[in-house]
Design a protein around this motif. Structure first.
Motif, PDB file in Angstrom:
ATOM      1  N   ILE A  28       0.843  -1.111  -0.088  1.00 32.59           N
ATOM      2  CA  ILE A  28       0.008   0.022  -0.187  1.00 32.59           C
ATOM      3  C   ILE A  28       0.843   1.479   0.061  1.00 32.59           C
ATOM      4  CG2 ILE A  28      -1.588   1.269   1.394  1.00 32.59           C
ATOM      5  CD1 ILE A  28      -2.847  -1.382   2.197  1.00 32.59           C
ATOM      6  N   TYR A  29       2.223   1.040   0.684  1.00 31.61           N
ATOM      7  CA  TYR A  29       2.914   2.296   0.823  1.00 31.61           C
ATOM      8  C   TYR A  29       3.423   2.683  -0.884  1.00 31.61           C
ATOM      9  CZ  TYR A  29       7.153   4.845   2.055  1.00 31.61           C
ATOM     10  OH  TYR A  29       8.217   5.886   2.473  1.00 31.61           O
ATOM     11  N   ARG A  30       3.463   1.632  -1.421  1.00 34.27           N
ATOM     12  CA  ARG A  30       4.054   1.716  -2.849  1.00 34.27           C
ATOM     13  C   ARG A  30       2.889   2.407  -3.705  1.00 34.27           C
ATOM     14  NH1 ARG A  30       5.127  -1.918  -6.991  1.00 34.27           N
ATOM     15  NH2 ARG A  30       7.358  -1.344  -7.896  1.00 34.27           N
ATOM     16  N   ILE A  62       6.432  12.672   1.932  1.00 33.81           N
ATOM     17  CA  ILE A  62       7.132  13.425   2.961  1.00 33.81           C
ATOM     18  C   ILE A  62       8.200  12.630   3.613  1.00 33.81           C
ATOM     19  CG2 ILE A  62       7.045  14.683   5.206  1.00 33.81           C
ATOM     20  CD1 ILE A  62       4.384  15.836   4.267  1.00 33.81           C
ATOM     21  N   ASN A  63       7.684  11.439   3.860  1.00 34.37           N
ATOM     22  CA  ASN A  63       8.775  10.219   4.440  1.00 34.37           C
ATOM     23  C   ASN A  63       9.718  10.077   3.535  1.00 34.37           C
ATOM     24  OD1 ASN A  63       9.373   8.427   6.712  1.00 34.37           O
ATOM     25  ND2 ASN A  63       9.131   6.991   4.724  1.00 34.37           N
ATOM     26  N   ARG A  64       9.435   9.704   2.247  1.00 36.91           N
ATOM     27  CA  ARG A  64      10.302   9.348   1.198  1.00 36.91           C
ATOM     28  C   ARG A  64      11.379  10.428   0.808  1.00 36.91           C
ATOM     29  NH1 ARG A  64      12.623   4.537   0.674  1.00 36.91           N
ATOM     30  NH2 ARG A  64      13.837   4.579  -1.180  1.00 36.91           N
ATOM     31  N   SER A  65      10.910  11.713   0.697  1.00 35.01           N
ATOM     32  CA  SER A  65      11.913  12.718   0.383  1.00 35.01           C
ATOM     33  C   SER A  65      12.852  12.875   1.512  1.00 35.01           C
ATOM     34  CB  SER A  65      11.050  13.984   0.321  1.00 35.01           C
ATOM     35  OG  SER A  65      10.128  14.324  -0.812  1.00 35.01           O
ATOM     36  N   LEU A  85      17.147  -0.232   7.083  1.00 36.67           N
ATOM     37  CA  LEU A  85      16.297  -1.572   7.801  1.00 36.67           C
ATOM     38  C   LEU A  85      14.739  -0.978   7.228  1.00 36.67           C
ATOM     39  CD1 LEU A  85      18.043  -1.655  11.136  1.00 36.67           C
ATOM     40  CD2 LEU A  85      18.087  -3.270   9.444  1.00 36.67           C
ATOM     41  N   GLY A  86      14.070  -2.234   6.860  1.00 35.02           N
ATOM     42  CA  GLY A  86      12.505  -2.104   6.583  1.00 35.02           C
ATOM     43  C   GLY A  86      12.434  -1.345   5.331  1.00 35.02           C
ATOM     44  N   CYS A  87      13.370  -1.680   4.440  1.00 32.73           N
ATOM     45  CA  CYS A  87      13.604  -0.840   3.259  1.00 32.73           C
ATOM     46  C   CYS A  87      12.304  -0.631   2.377  1.00 32.73           C
ATOM     47  CB  CYS A  87      14.846  -1.421   2.553  1.00 32.73           C
ATOM     48  SG  CYS A  87      14.529  -3.050   2.033  1.00 32.73           S
ATOM     49  N   GLY A  88      11.656  -1.607   2.472  1.00 34.00           N
ATOM     50  CA  GLY A  88      10.352  -1.670   1.544  1.00 34.00           C
ATOM     51  C   GLY A  88      10.657  -1.775   0.226  1.00 34.00           C
ATOM     52  N   ALA A 122      17.351  -4.416   4.111  1.00 24.78           N
ATOM     53  CA  ALA A 122      16.987  -5.417   4.800  1.00 24.78           C
ATOM     54  C   ALA A 122      15.305  -5.225   5.055  1.00 24.78           C
ATOM     55  CB  ALA A 122      17.606  -5.359   6.215  1.00 24.78           C
ATOM     56  N   ASP A 123      14.559  -6.332   4.928  1.00 24.23           N
ATOM     57  CA  ASP A 123      13.487  -6.338   5.151  1.00 24.23           C
ATOM     58  C   ASP A 123      12.684  -7.593   5.586  1.00 24.23           C
ATOM     59  OD1 ASP A 123      10.878  -3.890   4.205  1.00 24.23           O
ATOM     60  OD2 ASP A 123      10.042  -5.717   4.216  1.00 24.23           O
ATOM     61  N   ILE A 124      11.593  -7.739   6.408  1.00 27.57           N
ATOM     62  CA  ILE A 124      10.910  -8.961   6.935  1.00 27.57           C
ATOM     63  C   ILE A 124      10.077  -9.483   5.636  1.00 27.57           C
ATOM     64  CG2 ILE A 124       8.933  -7.937   7.632  1.00 27.57           C
ATOM     65  CD1 ILE A 124       9.501  -9.906  10.200  1.00 27.57           C
ATOM     66  N   ALA A 150      15.474 -10.096   7.025  1.00 26.39           N
ATOM     67  CA  ALA A 150      15.694  -9.634   8.416  1.00 26.39           C
ATOM     68  C   ALA A 150      14.725  -9.298   9.051  1.00 26.39           C
ATOM     69  CB  ALA A 150      16.897  -8.559   8.523  1.00 26.39           C
ATOM     70  N   ASP A 151      14.693  -9.565  10.397  1.00 27.41           N
ATOM     71  CA  ASP A 151      13.436  -9.252  11.263  1.00 27.41           C
ATOM     72  C   ASP A 151      14.287  -8.193  12.369  1.00 27.41           C
ATOM     73  OD1 ASP A 151      11.688  -8.736  13.362  1.00 27.41           O
ATOM     74  OD2 ASP A 151      11.226 -10.690  13.517  1.00 27.41           O
ATOM     75  N   VAL A 152      13.680  -6.856  12.382  1.00 27.00           N
ATOM     76  CA  VAL A 152      14.632  -5.907  13.080  1.00 27.00           C
ATOM     77  C   VAL A 152      14.170  -6.030  14.802  1.00 27.00           C
ATOM     78  CG1 VAL A 152      14.518  -3.915  11.363  1.00 27.00           C
ATOM     79  CG2 VAL A 152      12.778  -4.124  13.121  1.00 27.00           C
ATOM     80  N   THR A 153      13.300  -6.981  14.772  1.00 25.75           N
ATOM     81  CA  THR A 153      13.241  -6.905  16.223  1.00 25.75           C
ATOM     82  C   THR A 153      14.221  -8.422  16.772  1.00 25.75           C
ATOM     83  OG1 THR A 153      11.597  -8.994  16.055  1.00 25.75           O
ATOM     84  CG2 THR A 153      10.749  -6.621  16.333  1.00 25.75           C
ATOM     85  N   LEU A 178      16.164   4.001   9.707  1.00 23.01           N
ATOM     86  CA  LEU A 178      14.936   2.997  10.202  1.00 23.01           C
ATOM     87  C   LEU A 178      13.737   4.152   9.834  1.00 23.01           C
ATOM     88  CD1 LEU A 178      15.823   1.632  13.602  1.00 23.01           C
ATOM     89  CD2 LEU A 178      14.265   0.379  12.027  1.00 23.01           C
ATOM     90  N   HIS A 179      13.258   3.971   8.794  1.00 23.65           N
ATOM     91  CA  HIS A 179      12.378   5.067   8.313  1.00 23.65           C
ATOM     92  C   HIS A 179      10.931   4.368   8.128  1.00 23.65           C
ATOM     93  CE1 HIS A 179      15.746   7.738   6.517  1.00 23.65           C
ATOM     94  NE2 HIS A 179      15.643   7.910   7.889  1.00 23.65           N
ATOM     95  N   ASP A 180       9.946   4.852   8.771  1.00 29.51           N
ATOM     96  CA  ASP A 180       8.617   4.193   9.019  1.00 29.51           C
ATOM     97  C   ASP A 180       8.500   2.804   9.119  1.00 29.51           C
ATOM     98  OD1 ASP A 180       5.875   4.357   8.920  1.00 29.51           O
ATOM     99  OD2 ASP A 180       5.967   4.453   6.839  1.00 29.51           O
TER     100      ASP A 180
HETATM  101  C1  LIG Z   1       6.182   1.749   5.048  1.00 31.76           C
HETATM  102  S1  LIG Z   1       7.442   0.451   4.617  1.00 31.76           S
HETATM  103  C2  LIG Z   1       8.879   1.796   4.603  1.00 31.76           C
HETATM  104  C3  LIG Z   1       9.797   1.610   3.561  1.00 31.76           C
HETATM  105  C4  LIG Z   1      10.995   2.623   3.591  1.00 31.76           C
HETATM  106  N1  LIG Z   1      11.677   2.727   4.929  1.00 31.76           N
HETATM  107  C5  LIG Z   1      10.685   4.244   3.465  1.00 31.76           C
HETATM  108  O1  LIG Z   1      10.667   4.854   4.587  1.00 31.76           O
HETATM  109  O2  LIG Z   1      10.446   4.388   2.290  1.00 31.76           O
HETATM  110  C6  LIG Z   1       7.727  -0.507   5.956  1.00 31.76           C
HETATM  111  C7  LIG Z   1       8.449  -1.502   5.651  1.00 31.76           C
HETATM  112  O3  LIG Z   1       8.973  -2.164   7.086  1.00 31.76           O
HETATM  113  C8  LIG Z   1       9.116  -3.389   6.799  1.00 31.76           C
HETATM  114  N2  LIG Z   1       8.788  -4.228   8.115  1.00 31.76           N
HETATM  115  C9  LIG Z   1       7.719  -4.173   9.002  1.00 31.76           C
HETATM  116  N3  LIG Z   1       8.159  -4.780  10.151  1.00 31.76           N
HETATM  117  C10 LIG Z   1       9.494  -5.321   9.844  1.00 31.76           C
HETATM  118  C11 LIG Z   1      10.383  -6.001  10.731  1.00 31.76           C
HETATM  119  N4  LIG Z   1      10.100  -6.453  12.002  1.00 31.76           N
HETATM  120  N5  LIG Z   1      11.556  -6.301  10.505  1.00 31.76           N
HETATM  121  C12 LIG Z   1      11.923  -5.604   9.067  1.00 31.76           C
HETATM  122  N6  LIG Z   1      11.098  -5.131   8.249  1.00 31.76           N
HETATM  123  C13 LIG Z   1       9.867  -4.927   8.901  1.00 31.76           C
HETATM  124  C14 LIG Z   1       7.733  -3.893   5.824  1.00 31.76           C
HETATM  125  O4  LIG Z   1       7.754  -5.048   5.073  1.00 31.76           O
HETATM  126  C15 LIG Z   1       7.868  -2.773   4.847  1.00 31.76           C
HETATM  127  O5  LIG Z   1       8.615  -3.037   3.853  1.00 31.76           O
END
Ligand SMILES: C[S@@+](CC[C@H](N)C(=O)[O-])C[C@H]1O[C@@H](n2cnc3c(N)ncnc32)[C@H](O)[C@@H]1O
Length: 294
Positions: A28-30, A62-65, A85-88, A122-124, A150-153, A178-180
């Protein structure tokens, strides 16, 4: 080892075969950037989010900019290793010659400053990692970024693996983006502990950049969005200023002094949306640097 086996070895379950019948926050973010491959469940949830908060696509932009600007700022300050991390998903190229800004990825920006900057995505989400890998396959070998599941937890596992595989070194500073991502980790203690582990692991001079949804500027709108995600079975946890500020421990702000918590559109003065009201950001951005004594 295929991606599913890689995930299982890390304790990340195989993707559910019916995953495309359920909405995904990552897809959905995409969509907010014009992606046209959303499944009906995404489209349905996206409509509900727009009803709850019509400015959601603007908040995402705004977040992506900010993501691109802060990557550039940190590279210009001499950091040449990036951990996204959580690159999307990489964002789509606009059709018909629109604004190419959002089609840039982290390495496109970092490698403008450092041709061989190390970038680890890295993304889950298996699909996110598979898409990033397929895009990166055509990058020059010497500077090719990597994409890992990867799981950031489970920060300890992720960081030890990256170091053991030679993907990151602690001999030089690392910029962690670690954006959004943390709003998708509903457990407060888990989010704090993961980031605390990361801060301890990083070498001095490293930077930690966080953007995080908050109810502080517009509690009603943000609560409505949270309720929509809740109804869809997706945990979304906006946090207040103090909880986000705690993520930085005793690190100093990138620009000196205590860490500043700034509505995302106003963190970087060059931000194209810096004049919009704070409720549209609906998030804080902060960037801190590890001091030699931290
Ligand atoms: C809204 S996107 C953010 C994308 C990018 N960071 C940005 O700011 O444009 C959130 C991303 O976090 C990832 N995510 C959520 N929980 C996560 C976890 N526990 N470990 C790693 N990635 C995670 C999701 O799969 C998703 O791709």
């Amino acid at each position: 080892m295929n991606l599913v086996q890689e995930g299982l070895a890390l304790g990340i379950p195989a993707p559910d075969p019916d995953a495309h019948e359920r909405p995904s926050a990552a897809r959905i973010y995409r969509m907010w950037f014009g992606a046209e491959d959303a499944v009906p469940a995404d489209q349905d949830l996206a409509r509900k989010i727009l009803n709850a908060f019509p400015r959601e696509p603007a908040a995402a932009k705004i977040n992506r900019s900010h993501h691109l600007l802060i990557t550039e700022t940190l590279a210009a300050r001499g950091i040449a290793q990036f951990l996204d991390l959580g690159c999307g998903y990489a964002l789509p190229r606009p059709q018909g010659g629109g604004d190419l800004l959002f089609a840039q990825n982290t390495h496109d920006v970092a490698q403008q400053h450092w041709r061989c900057a190390t970038v680890v995505y890295a993304d889950i989400d298996h699909d996110v990692v598979a898409c990033q890998r397929s895009l990166l396959a055509s990058a020059p070998t010497a500077s090719r970024p990597t994409a890992v599941l990867a799981d950031v937890t489970d920060m300890a596992h992720l960081l030890s693996r990256l170091e053991a595989d030679g993907q990151l070194t602690r001999e030089r500073p690392v910029a962690v983006l670690l954006h959004d991502v943390l709003p998708w980790i509903p457990d407060d203690a888990q989010a704090q502990e993961s980031v605390a582990y990361l801060r301890t692991w990083l070498p001095p001079g490293s930077a930690l950049s966080i953007t995080h949804a908050t109810p502080d500027f517009s509690p009603t709108w943000v609560k409505r969005v949270q309720d929509v995600y809740d109804d869809a079975g997706i945990a979304f946890r906006p946090r207040d200023r103090q909880s986000i500020s705690n993520l930085f421990g005793d690190w100093a702000d990138l620009y000196g002094g205590p860490v500043r918590m700034v509505p995302t559109a106003r963190h970087q003065t060059r931000h194209q949306f810096s004049a919009v009201p704070d409720y549209i950001s609906a998030a804080y951005a902060s960037v801190a640097v590890k001091q030699p004594t931290s």
